[in-house]
Design a protein around this motif. Structure first.
Motif, PDB file in Angstrom:
ATOM      1  N   GLY A 297       0.799  -1.214   0.000  1.00  0.00           N
ATOM      2  CA  GLY A 297       0.000   0.000   0.000  1.00  0.00           C
ATOM      3  C   GLY A 297       0.831   1.262   0.000  1.00  0.00           C
ATOM      4  O   GLY A 297       2.006   1.278   0.389  1.00  0.00           O
ATOM      5  N   ILE A 298       0.202   2.344  -0.449  1.00  0.00           N
ATOM      6  CA  ILE A 298       0.878   3.625  -0.585  1.00  0.00           C
ATOM      7  C   ILE A 298       1.350   4.167   0.769  1.00  0.00           C
ATOM      8  O   ILE A 298       2.471   4.670   0.896  1.00  0.00           O
ATOM      9  CB  ILE A 298      -0.068   4.637  -1.261  1.00  0.00           C
ATOM     10  CG1 ILE A 298      -0.301   4.231  -2.712  1.00  0.00           C
ATOM     11  CG2 ILE A 298       0.491   6.056  -1.174  1.00  0.00           C
ATOM     12  CD1 ILE A 298      -1.348   5.068  -3.409  1.00  0.00           C
ATOM     13  N   HIS A 299       0.525   4.048   1.779  1.00  0.00           N
ATOM     14  CA  HIS A 299       0.874   4.608   3.086  1.00  0.00           C
ATOM     15  C   HIS A 299       2.121   3.949   3.650  1.00  0.00           C
ATOM     16  O   HIS A 299       3.045   4.640   4.135  1.00  0.00           O
ATOM     17  CB  HIS A 299      -0.296   4.438   4.043  1.00  0.00           C
ATOM     18  CG  HIS A 299      -0.027   4.942   5.427  1.00  0.00           C
ATOM     19  ND1 HIS A 299       0.411   6.221   5.678  1.00  0.00           N
ATOM     20  CD2 HIS A 299      -0.125   4.330   6.651  1.00  0.00           C
ATOM     21  CE1 HIS A 299       0.582   6.383   6.986  1.00  0.00           C
ATOM     22  NE2 HIS A 299       0.272   5.246   7.588  1.00  0.00           N
TER      23      HIS A 299
ATOM     24  N   ASP B 174       1.477   1.415  10.762  1.00  0.00           N
ATOM     25  CA  ASP B 174       0.159   1.332  10.133  1.00  0.00           C
ATOM     26  C   ASP B 174      -0.815   0.536  10.991  1.00  0.00           C
ATOM     27  O   ASP B 174      -1.994   0.894  11.119  1.00  0.00           O
ATOM     28  CB  ASP B 174       0.295   0.692   8.748  1.00  0.00           C
ATOM     29  CG  ASP B 174      -1.027   0.623   8.011  1.00  0.00           C
ATOM     30  OD1 ASP B 174      -1.558   1.684   7.630  1.00  0.00           O
ATOM     31  OD2 ASP B 174      -1.546  -0.503   7.824  1.00  0.00           O
ATOM     32  N   VAL B 175      -0.343  -0.539  11.599  1.00  0.00           N
ATOM     33  CA  VAL B 175      -1.198  -1.349  12.471  1.00  0.00           C
ATOM     34  C   VAL B 175      -1.638  -0.539  13.683  1.00  0.00           C
ATOM     35  O   VAL B 175      -2.812  -0.586  14.091  1.00  0.00           O
ATOM     36  CB  VAL B 175      -0.471  -2.640  12.902  1.00  0.00           C
ATOM     37  CG1 VAL B 175      -1.256  -3.363  13.992  1.00  0.00           C
ATOM     38  CG2 VAL B 175      -0.261  -3.560  11.711  1.00  0.00           C
ATOM     39  N   TYR B 176      -0.716   0.210  14.287  1.00  0.00           N
ATOM     40  CA  TYR B 176      -1.091   1.078  15.411  1.00  0.00           C
ATOM     41  C   TYR B 176      -2.163   2.076  14.998  1.00  0.00           C
ATOM     42  O   TYR B 176      -3.103   2.360  15.767  1.00  0.00           O
ATOM     43  CB  TYR B 176       0.150   1.827  15.926  1.00  0.00           C
ATOM     44  CG  TYR B 176       0.902   1.098  17.008  1.00  0.00           C
ATOM     45  CD1 TYR B 176       0.351   0.938  18.275  1.00  0.00           C
ATOM     46  CD2 TYR B 176       2.172   0.572  16.774  1.00  0.00           C
ATOM     47  CE1 TYR B 176       1.043   0.280  19.278  1.00  0.00           C
ATOM     48  CE2 TYR B 176       2.870  -0.096  17.768  1.00  0.00           C
ATOM     49  CZ  TYR B 176       2.304  -0.239  19.016  1.00  0.00           C
ATOM     50  OH  TYR B 176       2.986  -0.901  20.010  1.00  0.00           O
TER      51      TYR B 176
ATOM     52  N   MET C 239      -3.311   9.990  11.524  1.00  0.00           N
ATOM     53  CA  MET C 239      -2.065  10.378  10.854  1.00  0.00           C
ATOM     54  C   MET C 239      -1.061  10.973  11.823  1.00  0.00           C
ATOM     55  O   MET C 239       0.152  10.936  11.580  1.00  0.00           O
ATOM     56  CB  MET C 239      -2.375  11.388   9.740  1.00  0.00           C
ATOM     57  CG  MET C 239      -1.280  11.483   8.690  1.00  0.00           C
ATOM     58  SD  MET C 239      -1.033   9.891   7.882  1.00  0.00           S
ATOM     59  CE  MET C 239       0.541  10.190   7.069  1.00  0.00           C
ATOM     60  N   PHE C 240      -1.528  11.513  12.936  1.00  0.00           N
ATOM     61  CA  PHE C 240      -0.598  12.096  13.909  1.00  0.00           C
ATOM     62  C   PHE C 240       0.356  11.040  14.456  1.00  0.00           C
ATOM     63  O   PHE C 240       1.493  11.364  14.843  1.00  0.00           O
ATOM     64  CB  PHE C 240      -1.378  12.759  15.044  1.00  0.00           C
ATOM     65  CG  PHE C 240      -2.013  11.793  16.011  1.00  0.00           C
ATOM     66  CD1 PHE C 240      -1.356  11.404  17.170  1.00  0.00           C
ATOM     67  CD2 PHE C 240      -3.276  11.251  15.752  1.00  0.00           C
ATOM     68  CE1 PHE C 240      -1.929  10.513  18.065  1.00  0.00           C
ATOM     69  CE2 PHE C 240      -3.856  10.356  16.641  1.00  0.00           C
ATOM     70  CZ  PHE C 240      -3.189   9.979  17.799  1.00  0.00           C
TER      71      PHE C 240
END
Length: 621
Positions: free
Chosen positions: A179-181, A401-403, A428-429
């Motif tokens: 994924g992009i993120h 990402d999981v967090y 996102m923070f």
């Protein structure tokens, strides 16, 4: 062909990365339906959603305008950072100097130091690997006859560029598979990773294996199995044979899960013929006997009675601490990823797979298999983890990402959240906090390394100033001696001309030291009695103190009969240059590891790293 749910997610991610035209492309939600269809069904399903537990069916539709650096932008960033590493990174491992830079200097300039691993009776190192790095430098030297230091930095820049090419390919593959993120998180972690700063331009087989091993994983994640097998073969045969461990999950997935054993056998044979056969021919011509270096190094490390443990052993904590120094909080996040993936599975009600082709337990298995094998080995060195450094950044990115997903899920259970909100909008923070923290710690560590340990490389450049003086005579050999600090010598490329030689003075060290290749066309084929594979010292390597023209010595305040304070012998020596170098035993562990403005200087202590020049005698120079 990927499963339909995974394919839908991939198409959605592709759409997210496209520039909107007059007619926006149809965007797929995570459930595989278009946004329009989801909108028409919204009213019909309202009562059903309200009757369920709050937050249990929140639509995590793709972010309409995600910020994703293009592949070319990422590549330019990688090249810039790796070239900075080529210029400013110091040589952290004496094996890099004596096992690779010195034999390379011999190949290019005709003289250099030889270690016991290059003796034909052992044949643990491959000249083929050196030729890959040395051929450009050889032609550069023959055509332009430059200062040797320019060849050193040219080779380093080539290594940095090769690493950037690998990272570009891996970045593209990560964005597609994970994924992009996660791809952009990985990009930031890689750019400011201390481990990558050190390893990306190191002339070491483990760094070479990092380039090709991780490129093989990138090809595997895109189901390019033939290319993945070929790149793994290059990594293991031309680089470090133990890097084949990275390819084990690849092979098991191909043979057991996909049952394509014919592809595996066919491309293993092709890779062996293309890579191993020329390698055997080249090394045999250098050693004067049939030699297959990867087999020899595996035999020595695994099947001999003494093995590598005679060079020192370390506790398990060595890799834990070293990983934190090189990746700071990213290392800690990567170690906890298996647990976090289980929590993500239990807490977050995912509607589709979060990867395109493989589940996480398959695609990320190479890292944890590597850690499992090397953590239990008594003999530990920092470079042994080089091949999986990019995977540490990747697993750290996935953990972040999981967090974020878990945070969004828990928040949706406690508070009413508007339907259709993407989890990145609310979390996102977390990613920004991790990126900023890891970047600051990484920059602090890089600055500390340069400040504390770069002195030997800078000090050797002072000899270039001597070459420009009238005292310099191109027709004599200048002996540059070194004692207890032999392991900090950066290599013969730092000498200003071909008539400088490194000499070893006897010190408290009792291990095997290298010796110069003898003169003659068959120098690489000769067996010498002073080499052994037991790390036992030999008097042949030591030089007469009275014949030294220059002397390199670190004054750390500790003196013995064999390691005196040479700079205090004012009758014999004049200090040409003195630079500060960290004294670890007298410095705070945290402040010597990370530079903290206004605090570090109060908690660390430096000694003088001296370049001494012998004073002229009445009866001679």
């Amino acid at each position: 062909m990927a499963p339909p749910a995974a394919r839908a997610r991939y198409i959605a991610n592709k759409a997210d990365n496209q520039v909107l035209t007059k007619k926006p492309p149809k965007r797929l939600g995570l459930n595989g339906k278009s946004d329009k269809e989801a909108g028409n069904k919204k009213d019909k399903d309202a009562k059903k959603r309200n009757s369920k537990q709050p937050g249990s069916n929140i639509q995590e539709k793709p972010n309409p305008n995600p910020i994703m650096p293009s592949v070319n932008t990422a590549f330019k960033s990688f090249v810039s950072v790796r070239l900075c590493s080529a210029i400013w990174a110091y040589i952290a491992d004496c094996d890099e100097t004596f096992n690779y830079w010195e034999p390379l200097h011999y190949i290019i300039n005709g003289h250099g130091l030889q270690t016991w691993e290059y003796s034909p009776q052992f044949g643990l190192r491959s000249y083929t690997y050196l030729l890959l790095q040395g051929v450009p430098g050889y032609f550069y030297q023959k055509i332009f006859n430059p200062n040797p230091i320019l060849i050193f930095y040219m080779v380093r820049c080539m290594l940095g560029f090769a690493c950037a090419v690998m990272e570009r390919y891996m970045y593209k593959s990560i964005c597609r598979e994970f994924g992009i993120h996660i791809g952009r998180l990985w990009l930031i972690f890689q750019l400011f990773s201390v481990g990558m700063f050190v390893s990306s331009t190191a002339l070491l087989p483990s760094s070479f294996s990092m380039y090709f091993g991780c490129a093989a994983l990138a090809a595997w994640w895109q189901t390019h199995y033939e290319l993945a097998i070929f790149l793994t073969a290059i990594s293991a045969l031309l680089g470090w044979p133990f890097a084949a461990l990275i390819g084990v999950p690849l092979v098991l997935e191909l043979v057991i899960r996909r049952r394509e054993w014919k592809t595996f056998v066919q491309w293993t044979l092709i890779s062996g013929a293309v890579v191993a056969l020329p390698m055997i021919a080249i090394d045999t011509s250098y050693f004067g006997k049939l030699t297959f270096a990867p087999f020899n190094i595996v035999w020595y490390n695994v099947f001999t009675s003494h093995g590598p443990n005679i060079f020192g052993t370390e506790p398990l904590s060595y890799y834990i601490v070293n990983g934190f120094l090189n990746f700071n909080i990213i290392w800690l996040l990567a170690l906890q990823l298996p647990i976090m993936l289980v929590m993500d599975y239990l807490i977050v009600p995912a509607k589709s797979k979060s990867t395109l082709n493989f589940p996480h337990y398959i695609s990320l298995a190479p890292l944890y298999l590597w850690l499992l094998v090397f953590f239990v080995q008594p003999h530990k060195e920092e470079r042994f983890l080089f091949p999986v450094y990019p995977l540490i950044s990747l697993c750290g990115a996935i953990t972040v990402d999981v967090y974020q997903r878990i945070f969004f899920r828990l928040k949706s259970l406690m508070f009413k959240i508007k339907s259709g909100v993407h989890y990145l909008d609310q979390s996102m923070f977390i990613a920004i906090l991790v990126m900023v923290t890891s970047t600051l710690l990484g920059l602090s560590r890089v600055f500390s390394l340069y400040r504390n340990y770069h002195a030997p490389m800078d000090l050797m450049l002072e000899l270039h100033q001597f070459k420009a003086t009238p005292q310099y005579n191109p027709d004599i050999i200048y002996n540059v001696c070194i004692g207890k600090d032999w392991h900090r010598y950066p290599g013969s490329f730092f000498f200003p001309a071909q008539n400088f030689r490194l000499r070893f003075l006897k010190s408290e060290f009792r291990g095997m030291l290298p010796a110069y290749y003898v003169n003659g066309a068959n120098a690489t084929k000769l067996v010498h009695p002073y080499f052994n594979d037991l790390n036992q010292e030999n008097e042949h390597m030591y030089f007469d103190y009275d014949r030294c023209d220059f002397l390199v010595d670190f004054d750390d305040g500790k003196y013995t009969a064999l390691e005196p304070n040479y700079s205090k012998r004012s009758k014999d020596w004049a200090v040409m240059k003195s630079l500060p170098f960290l004294i670890p035993d007298k410095s705070h562990k945290v402040f010597r590891a990370f530079y903290v403005p206004f605090l570090t200087d109060n908690h660390i202590q430096y000694g003088n790293f001296n370049l001494l020049k012998r004073k002229p005698k009445r009866n001679g120079r």
